[in-house]
Design an enzyme around this catalytic site. Sequence first.
Site, PDB file in Angstrom:
ATOM      1  CB  CYS A 154      -1.121   0.374   1.100  1.00  0.00           C
ATOM      2  SG  CYS A 154      -0.097  -0.003   2.807  1.00  0.00           S
ATOM      3  N   GLY A 155       2.343   1.239   0.260  1.00  0.00           N
ATOM      4  CA  GLY A 155       3.032   2.576  -0.371  1.00  0.00           C
ATOM      5  C   GLY A 155       3.036   2.681   1.306  1.00  0.00           C
TER       6      GLY A 155
END
Length: 264
Positions: A101-102
């Site tokens: 998801c970063g």
Amino acid sequence: MAAENPAEEAFAIPVEAPVAIETNGIAYAVMMATPLQIEDFVTGFLMAEGLAAADEVGEVAVHAVENGDWGAGYVARVNLPPERLGLIVERARRRVGDSSCGICGIEGVEAALRPLPLLTRSQAGPPAIRRGLDALRAGQVLGRETHATHAAAFCDEAGKVIALREDVGRHNALDKLVGALARAGVDPAQGFIIVTSRCSYELVEKTARAGCPLLVAISAPTDLAVRRARAAGLRLCFVARDDTMLVMPDGAETDEGATPLVEP
């Protein structure tokens, strides 16, 4: 040839495998992904993590690792500039879980929601977006074979697909796309991105950090996605279909809602 009875049509099973990412000799993350275009994936992932700019990711060396009955895994090794080493070590030490998801290795709300770059306005209009949607559907080879993967495509301002990537994970597909653009020297500011998923805040973050001014999604956004997009000046089009789509105007407050976009 298609089966006479649609219920008898055979689908391929998409491959999902662990991909271990090592930066400067340090084990940084293990991601579950479709093992295609791993070099693009690693490049885009490191950019989304804030560990590297587009021109800082060197050659990505990919090695298959057999894992008995579980099939192959992959190790991707890459070197970043020496000045990035401190951040790599800090993130690796604090890692509390792996995700695509970063926000891997992030602690605290402030760090997770760090400032986004301010984007220029997209010039792409409804006709270009519709052309991009049509081309995206036509280009989803893995999606047609499996009915189980996501896709992300980058289109120029006329709606022509310049690059398209697929993966079992929606975040992975976008990371692959951003990495492919970086490795090809394509400027994301000169077009827009389409994703075949809901518009989550992570996809907004990845798009904004890549420098792309317009994100088109086939499903709806979350409230945080809208707020983060507004902060970056990222234009959102969502619930994108052939006959209509919704657009969140630049700078609009969340409670103002979205405007139907039905221009030809």
